[in-house]
Structures are given as structure tokens and as C-alpha cells.
Motif scaffolding. Structure first.
Motif, short mmCIF file in Angstrom:
data_model
loop_
_atom_site.label_atom_id
_atom_site.label_comp_id
_atom_site.label_asym_id
_atom_site.label_seq_id
_atom_site.Cartn_x
_atom_site.Cartn_y
_atom_site.Cartn_z
N UNK A 89 0.83 -1.20 0.00
CA UNK A 89 0.00 0.00 0.00
C UNK A 89 0.88 1.25 0.00
N UNK A 90 1.91 1.25 0.85
CA UNK A 90 2.79 2.42 0.94
C UNK A 90 3.46 2.69 -0.41
N UNK A 91 3.96 1.63 -1.04
CA UNK A 91 4.65 1.82 -2.32
C UNK A 91 3.68 2.33 -3.38
N UNK A 92 2.46 1.78 -3.37
CA UNK A 92 1.47 2.20 -4.36
C UNK A 92 1.12 3.68 -4.19
N UNK A 93 1.04 4.14 -2.94
CA UNK A 93 0.75 5.57 -2.71
C UNK A 93 1.85 6.44 -3.32
N UNK A 94 3.09 6.01 -3.16
CA UNK A 94 4.20 6.74 -3.75
C UNK A 94 4.11 6.78 -5.27
N UNK A 95 3.66 5.65 -5.85
CA UNK A 95 3.52 5.58 -7.30
C UNK A 95 2.47 6.59 -7.79
N UNK A 96 1.37 6.70 -7.06
CA UNK A 96 0.34 7.68 -7.44
C UNK A 96 0.96 9.07 -7.49
N UNK A 97 1.78 9.39 -6.49
CA UNK A 97 2.46 10.69 -6.49
C UNK A 97 3.33 10.83 -7.73
N UNK A 98 4.08 9.79 -8.06
CA UNK A 98 4.97 9.84 -9.23
C UNK A 98 4.19 10.07 -10.51
N UNK A 99 3.08 9.34 -10.67
CA UNK A 99 2.28 9.43 -11.89
C UNK A 99 1.72 10.85 -12.08
N UNK A 100 1.32 11.48 -10.97
CA UNK A 100 0.74 12.81 -11.11
C UNK A 100 1.78 13.92 -11.13
N UNK A 101 2.96 13.60 -10.65
CA UNK A 101 4.02 14.61 -10.70
C UNK A 101 4.68 14.65 -12.08
N UNK A 102 4.88 13.47 -12.66
CA UNK A 102 5.63 13.36 -13.92
C UNK A 102 5.14 14.30 -15.03
N UNK A 103 3.83 14.42 -15.28
CA UNK A 103 3.40 15.28 -16.38
C UNK A 103 3.69 16.76 -16.14
N UNK A 104 3.91 17.15 -14.88
CA UNK A 104 4.17 18.56 -14.59
C UNK A 104 5.62 18.91 -14.91
N UNK A 105 6.47 17.91 -14.96
CA UNK A 105 7.86 18.16 -15.34
C UNK A 105 8.33 17.03 -16.23
N UNK A 106 9.59 16.92 -16.46
CA UNK A 106 10.07 15.83 -17.31
C UNK A 106 10.43 14.64 -16.44
N UNK A 107 10.37 13.48 -17.07
CA UNK A 107 10.63 12.24 -16.36
C UNK A 107 12.09 11.86 -16.54
N UNK A 108 12.82 11.76 -15.44
CA UNK A 108 14.18 11.24 -15.53
C UNK A 108 14.43 10.34 -14.32
N UNK A 109 15.52 9.60 -14.30
CA UNK A 109 15.70 8.59 -13.23
C UNK A 109 15.72 9.18 -11.82
N UNK A 110 15.87 10.49 -11.71
CA UNK A 110 15.99 11.07 -10.36
C UNK A 110 14.84 12.02 -10.05
N UNK A 111 13.77 11.95 -10.85
CA UNK A 111 12.73 12.97 -10.67
C UNK A 111 11.98 12.86 -9.35
N UNK A 112 12.05 11.70 -8.68
CA UNK A 112 11.34 11.57 -7.40
C UNK A 112 12.20 11.96 -6.19
N UNK A 113 13.44 12.30 -6.43
CA UNK A 113 14.31 12.62 -5.30
C UNK A 113 13.79 13.82 -4.51
N UNK A 114 13.48 14.89 -5.24
CA UNK A 114 12.99 16.09 -4.57
C UNK A 114 11.66 15.85 -3.83
#
Lengths: 251, 293
Positions: free
Chosen positions: B197-222
Motif C-alpha cells: 500500500x505504501x509503495x502504491x501511494x508513492x507511485x500515485x504521487x509519481x504518476x501525477x508529478x511526472x506530467x508537470x515536469x520531465x521524467x528522468x531517473x531522479x525525478x522523485x528525489x525532490x
């Protein structure tokens, strides 16, 4: 002997160089109350921890209702019908008293999710009723919605007893149920344990420091010292056994 | 006034993302006392799976489902294969935290190897540029969807934890593992669910963040660091605290960018961590775990 519920045979437990239990034999018959006594560090709690699979014994056998408990996980032992309390209390402090009892109902929640979904109301009512029965029996009505952390120590002891009882065990292991209580509370709790036995027909294995309470509750006694069984018999016999006297009073 | 509201709204949108990240961090911390430093990277690899599917013109829902599943599986696999074994061999908490750091680095390597380090854009059905005027403020379709996702994730988790039997078992397991076990709760299964569940919640954040910026291997660091700051602010073991902390951080950050200086925006999260740890180490809504010894 007929009706053995729990058989512990030649049980040894070693941690590195320390021997916590040394070839201990204990049997508990269906319906009886057996007390394990002994000074601090004599291995009483280690015995409980082996039975409930928290520790893995070094050698020996533990058989419950004819089946070996060795190698099982603690939750599998619990679902076999063994419940316990802890010497230092292990409650869910941030939950209410009622929720603590409901966690104890976990084993009896329906395994089939969809079936549970369909009859959720009736199920819920059944579990609540069982919890209510325990609340009434252990006089927890006034604190049912209180957070356990806010309850007095004596109440917490009763909550833990109630939680173990909520699992509907065949065998109840009580680890120093009256320690830390006042004399009056001790008498009360001893009375409740007596009541529980009658009402739920549960077999009790009890570790107790307070010999007065232990002999009042138990029909039979086993004494441990330094991990070795030194005496077994009626409470009267065991307490007069020279080895027991020596262990308690020193040389 | 409009400017304040506008920036507050932008902050709430960012805060929703932080909340999704923070909830995952807190869920794992509460149940295992492990700070999962791979939380952001699990979301990264899962978002790249969605990227691959979306660029092959597969439907959005399929891509979302596949990425959620990827995240959940990576989380559960790491818990069962690595952490459980490490624990059995007597690893302490610090050791396990380092293991999550190792997982983070491994995932980064895999992502760079498979998808490359060049930033790419995620084809996303929800637009970043289509906007609606609501009263005094303007809100984009994407930030509306982001806030909805944050709300849905938070409420969904609340219902799961507080209103279901599985949630009761999760709470029991996180408060006292040994007691939960002896009451017949299969704690390993329950903890696996927490990781999923915890990992899936993080994925939801990633999916909705990605379109606002570009996707690269470190885009979730911030966002991971921001989510971590939000979790500390709210109290590391409090789920409502994670949401409150995240929204406060999002809005504070946005207002700092607007009224102070944009350069200071990213520093704010860490100023908050330091101040909270000095003044109120248990966080706004946190409660210290106490175990009677």
C-alpha cells in the motif's frame, strides 16, 4: 494418562553459553490449572516463550492436542488455541479497550472475504457480543472507550487477560497475572481467573511469583530453578519440597 | 489577495503530492520502524513502466494499474526477500535503513540502464495547460486531478486503517508486533500489505508529478525529500500528521517562492525539519511510541 492437552518433553533452550531451560518435562491435562513457580531467572517465562513460538527451543518436544508445535509461527500457535498474557503487559496502548479486545477476535473473523462482506453486520454483532461478554465479566464497562494508555495498571492487567480470552483459547498461559497489583487487586484478579475457568472451560498454565495466589488457583504445581525442574506435585507438596525451599530462601 | 489565494492553491496541489509520498513513508515507519529511503525510487521505476505503456498507446487505466502493481510488487519483494531475512539474521534498524538506501541505488541503476538518463515527457491524458477559473483563482486540470488523487489516497488509507479488519490488524501489528502475533495475526502478511500500500501511494504521487515536469531517473528525489520533511513535521508515526505536514509544507513553500525568493523555496523543507526536530521532535501530531520495559 488420558486427556493431556499440552506435553512438554525434555525441553532445552540455550542462548550462547547460558542454559535457560534444561530438559524440562511438563504436562498439562485438559481442564486443570497448573502453576509454574520459581525464583527470578528460573526459566518460567522462557518456557512460555517456547510454547508460544517466540523462542525456538534448542532441543525437546512440545505437543498440543497431539500435534507438535515446533517450527510453527506464533500466529499459527495462537490459531491452534493457545493464548497468553505477558509479564510486562503488551497491550495496544493507543487503541481503546474495546479495540484491544476486538484484535483478540481476529482469529475468528471470517476467512472468506466476500462471505464476510455479505454478512458483515451479523458478523460484527457476533464479535461485539463476545467482546461485551468479556467486558461485563471483567468489569471493564466504565473504560471500554478509553485509550488503554490512560487506564490504571490494574485495569490494563484485566484488559490483557480479556484480550487473551477473546481468542477463545483452549489453553490460557498467564505470565505473572497478579504481579504489580495491590493485595486487594490480587484477590480480585484471582477470583476472576477462577470465574473464567468455570465459565469458558479453559485450561490454565500459570507462571506466578506470588505463592499464595498460585496455590489458591492451581491444583498442581511445578517448580523450576535455573532452568531445571526441581519439584512437581500438589501446591502443598511442592512448597515444602527441600529443593524449593532452598531455591527460594538460599542456602 | 488573488495572488495569495493563487499561490496557496498551487501549494495545496504540491502538498497533495507530498502527502501521498509522506503517507507511504509514515506507513512503513509506523509498522516496521524503518525509514524507507527507496520510497521515491520505487515510484520512479513504476512511473517509467507507465511511461513505456503510454508511449505504446495503451490505455491510461491499464498503465496506471500496471505501475501501481509494479510499485507494490517491488515493495513487497524487498520486504520479504531482503528485510525479513536481514531481521532474522539480527540486523538492527540502522542496518535495515541502509538496505533501503542500497535498494534506492540499485533501482536508480536499473532505471538508467533500461530507460536511459535523458529526460522524457510522459504522455498524459490530463492537461497541464487547460485551466478553469474558480472565483478569484485559476486552476489547471492537472493540479485539480492531483488534489483529487491526494484526497482519494488519504481518505482511502484512512478508511483502510481505521475502518476495516485488515486495518485493525495493521494497527495492532505496528503497535506491538509480538502481542499481535500471539493473538493469531499473521504479521508478515500484514506487513507485506503495508509495504504494498505504501509503495502504491508513492507511485500515485509519481504518476501525477511526472506530467508537470520531465521524467528522468531522479525525478522523485525532490518530492521524496519533501515528503520526508512533511512526515517529520507531522510526526513520523502519525498518518493524519503526514497529510497536515505535507499541506503546510506545500503552501509554505509556494508562498515563500512568491513573496520571499524562489531560491529559498527548496531550502524551506530542511529548515522545517531542523526546527521541528529541535522544538517538537515528535512532530505536530506525532505521539512517541512508548513501550513499558
Amino acid at each position: 494418562m488420558a486427556g493431556e492437552l499440552l506435553e512438554v518433553e525434555q525441553l532445552s533452550l540455550r542462548f550462547g553459553g547460558i542454559t535457560a531451560l534444561d530438559r524440562v518435562d511438563v504436562t498439562v491435562a485438559e481442564g486443570e490449572t497448573l502453576a509454574v513457580i520459581g525464583p527470578n531467572g528460573s526459566g518460567k517465562t522462557s518456557l512460555f516463550n517456547c510454547i508460544t513460538a517466540i523462542y525456538r527451543p534448542t532441543s525437546g518436544a512440545i505437543t498440543f492436542r497431539g500435534r507438535s508445535l515446533l517450527g510453527l509461527s506464533p500466529d499459527a500457535v495462537a490459531s491452534g488455541g493457545i493464548a497468553r498474557t505477558f509479564q510486562n503487559l503488551r497491550l495496544f496502548h493507543n487503541m481503546t479497550v474495546l479495540d484491544n479486545l476486538l484484535v483478540g477476535r481476529h482469529l475468528h473473523f471470517r476467512k472468506n472475504f466476500f462471505e464476510a462482506l455479505l454478512r458483515v453486520r451479523r458478523e460484527e454483532i457476533r464479535h461485539r457480543r463476545r467482546a461485551e461478554e468479556i467486558i461485563e465479566l471483567l468489569d471493564l464497562e466504565a473504560v471500554r472507550k478509553s485509550r488503554v494508555a490512560d487506564c490504571a495498571y490494574g485495569v490494563q492487567k484485566r484488559v490483557e487477560l480479556g484480550r487473551a480470552l477473546a481468542t477463545e483459547p483452549r489453553l490460557l498461559l498467564l505470565d505473572e497475572p497478579v504481579s504489580g497489583l495491590t493485595q486487594e487487586e490480587k484477590d480480585e484478579l484471582a477470583y476472576w481467573i477462577h470465574e473464567i475457568r468455570g465459565r469458558f472451560g479453559v485450561t490454565v498454565l500459570l507462571v506466578e511469583h506470588d505463592l499464595r495466589v498460585a496455590s489458591r488457583l492451581a491444583s498442581r504445581m511445578v517448580a523450576l530453578d535455573h532452568g531445571v525442574k526441581i519439584a512437581e506435585g500438589t501446591p502443598g507438596e511442592v512448597q515444602q519440597h527441600p529443593e524449593v525451599v532452598k531455591a527460594y530462601l538460599g542456602e | 489577495m488573488e495572488r495569495l489565494l493563487q499561490y496557496a492553491l498551487t501549494g495545496l496541489s504540491a502538498g497533495s503530492l507530498y502527502a501521498l509520498v509522506a503517507l507511504g513513508i509514515v506507513l512503513i515507519y509506523r509498522s516496521t520502524r524503518v525509514l524507507n529511503f527507496a520510497h521515491g525510487d520505487i515510484a520512479t521505476v513504476a512511473t517509467f513502466v507507465a511511461f513505456t505503456m503510454l508511449t505504446r498507446r495503451l490505455p491510461f487505466w491499464a498503465a496506471l494499474g500496471a505501475s501501481l502493481l509494479t510499485g507494490a510488487l517491488v515493495g513487497v519483494a524487498f520486504y520479504l526477500v531482503v528485510l525479513v531475512r536481514a531481521q532474522r539474521r539480527g540486523a538492527n534498524l540502522l542496518g535495515m535503513v541502509i538496505l533501503t538506501l542500497g535498494l534506492a541505488l540499485i533501482i536508480q541503476g536499473v532505471v538508467v540502464y533500461v530507460w536511459g538518463a535523458e529526460p522524457v515527457s510522459l504522455p498524459f491524458p490530463i492537461s497541464d495547460t487547460r485551466t478553469y477559473s474558480v472565483g478569484l483563482v485559476v486552476v489547471s486540470q492537472l493540479s485539480l486531478a492531483t488534489m483529487a488523487a491526494g484526497l482519494l489516497g488519504s481518505v482511502g488509507l484512512y478508511v483502510l486503517v481505521q475502518r476495516t479488519r485488515l486495518g485493525l490488524a495493521m494497527r495492532a501489528t505496528s503497535e506491538n508486533l509480538m502481542a499481535a502475533q500471539t493473538l493469531g495475526i499473521p504479521t508478515r502478511l500484514v506487513l507485506s500489505v503495508s509495504w504494498a500500500v505504501a509503495s502504491a501511494l508513492g507511485v500515485v504521487a509519481g504518476i501525477f508529478l511526472a506530467p508537470a515536469l520531465l521524467l528522468d531517473p531522479f525525478f522523485m528525489l525532490d518530492p521524496f525529500l519533501k515528503g520526508f520533511a512533511a512526515a517529520v513535521l507531522g510526526g513520523l508515526n502519525s498518518l493524519p500528521g503526514a497529510v497536515v505536514g505535507a499541506l503546510i509544507l506545500g503552501v509554505a513553500e509556494s508562498l515563500t517562492g512568491a513573496y520571499l525568493t524562489i531560491q529559498f523555496k527548496n531550502t524551506l523543507a530542511f529548515v522545517i525539519i531542523i526546527v521541528v526536530l529541535l522544538v517538537r521532535p515528535e512532530g505536530l501530531l506525532g505521539r512517541e511510541f512508548k513501550e513499558r520495559v
